[in-house]
Write an enzyme that holds these catalytic residues in place. Sequence first.
Site, PDB file in Angstrom:
ATOM      1  N   ARG A 120     124.403  39.127  28.825  1.00 20.63           N
ATOM      2  CA  ARG A 120     125.609  38.291  28.887  1.00 20.63           C
ATOM      3  C   ARG A 120     126.865  39.136  28.886  1.00 20.63           C
ATOM      4  O   ARG A 120     127.824  38.862  29.575  1.00 20.63           O
ATOM      5  CB  ARG A 120     125.650  37.332  27.698  1.00 20.63           C
ATOM      6  CG  ARG A 120     124.680  36.189  27.812  1.00 20.63           C
ATOM      7  CD  ARG A 120     124.525  35.470  26.526  1.00 20.63           C
ATOM      8  NE  ARG A 120     123.975  36.339  25.511  1.00 20.63           N
ATOM      9  CZ  ARG A 120     123.379  35.931  24.396  1.00 20.63           C
ATOM     10  NH1 ARG A 120     123.315  34.648  24.131  1.00 20.63           N
ATOM     11  NH2 ARG A 120     122.884  36.781  23.547  1.00 20.63           N
ATOM     12  N   SER A 169     121.455  30.053  22.159  1.00 19.81           N
ATOM     13  CA  SER A 169     120.804  28.951  21.439  1.00 19.81           C
ATOM     14  C   SER A 169     121.442  28.745  20.073  1.00 19.81           C
ATOM     15  O   SER A 169     121.642  27.611  19.625  1.00 19.81           O
ATOM     16  CB  SER A 169     119.312  29.238  21.246  1.00 19.81           C
ATOM     17  OG  SER A 169     118.672  29.335  22.480  1.00 19.81           O
TER      18      SER A 169
END
Length: 160
Positions: A90, A127
């Site tokens: 990311r 998450s």
Amino acid sequence: MRRAACPGSFDPVTNGHIDIISRAGTLFDEVVVAVGVNQSKSRLFSPQERIEMLGTAVEPYPNVRVAGFDGLLTDFCREHEVHAIVKGLRAVSDFDYELQMAQMNASLSGIETVFVPTSPEYSFLASSLVKEVARFGGDVSGLVPGFVWDRLTARLAEPA
Ligand code: PNS
């Protein structure tokens, strides 16, 4: 046949995971999503629930399947005859830890790790953040598949 593993905890699977898994499916003949089922970590969803949600999420991708593992990822890769590990990156903050794991896995088994840059729209997605925001009533329904959102809100509504 070139086979890759996409490992993770997937507690729960997000659209960012699906982005990486589906793109891995275009790079390799077959992808096995390796769901870490380590019981010692506290998770919102059980291993069976996480595997089940992944199974539904990857239904549109015929060359992707899901398997649980509890042990070393390199052992999983040997058992499933996996040639490479695919991980999403990311941001630079992911890199240090991911590099360390990639090098450890290479030193254990010689397996290569392929880093795939996360699509920009998912660069902030994790998450853990999805769970935290949902826990406080925030709407992150656009960041996970609809059926995951339903299960997440139902689980968070259960009495502690
Ligand atoms: O989604 P996560 O929590 O970042 O996934 C981490 C996971 C499950 C991929 C990682 O912890 C892992 O590979 N665990 C298996 C145990 C292992 O092989 N450890 C050595 C890693 S170098």
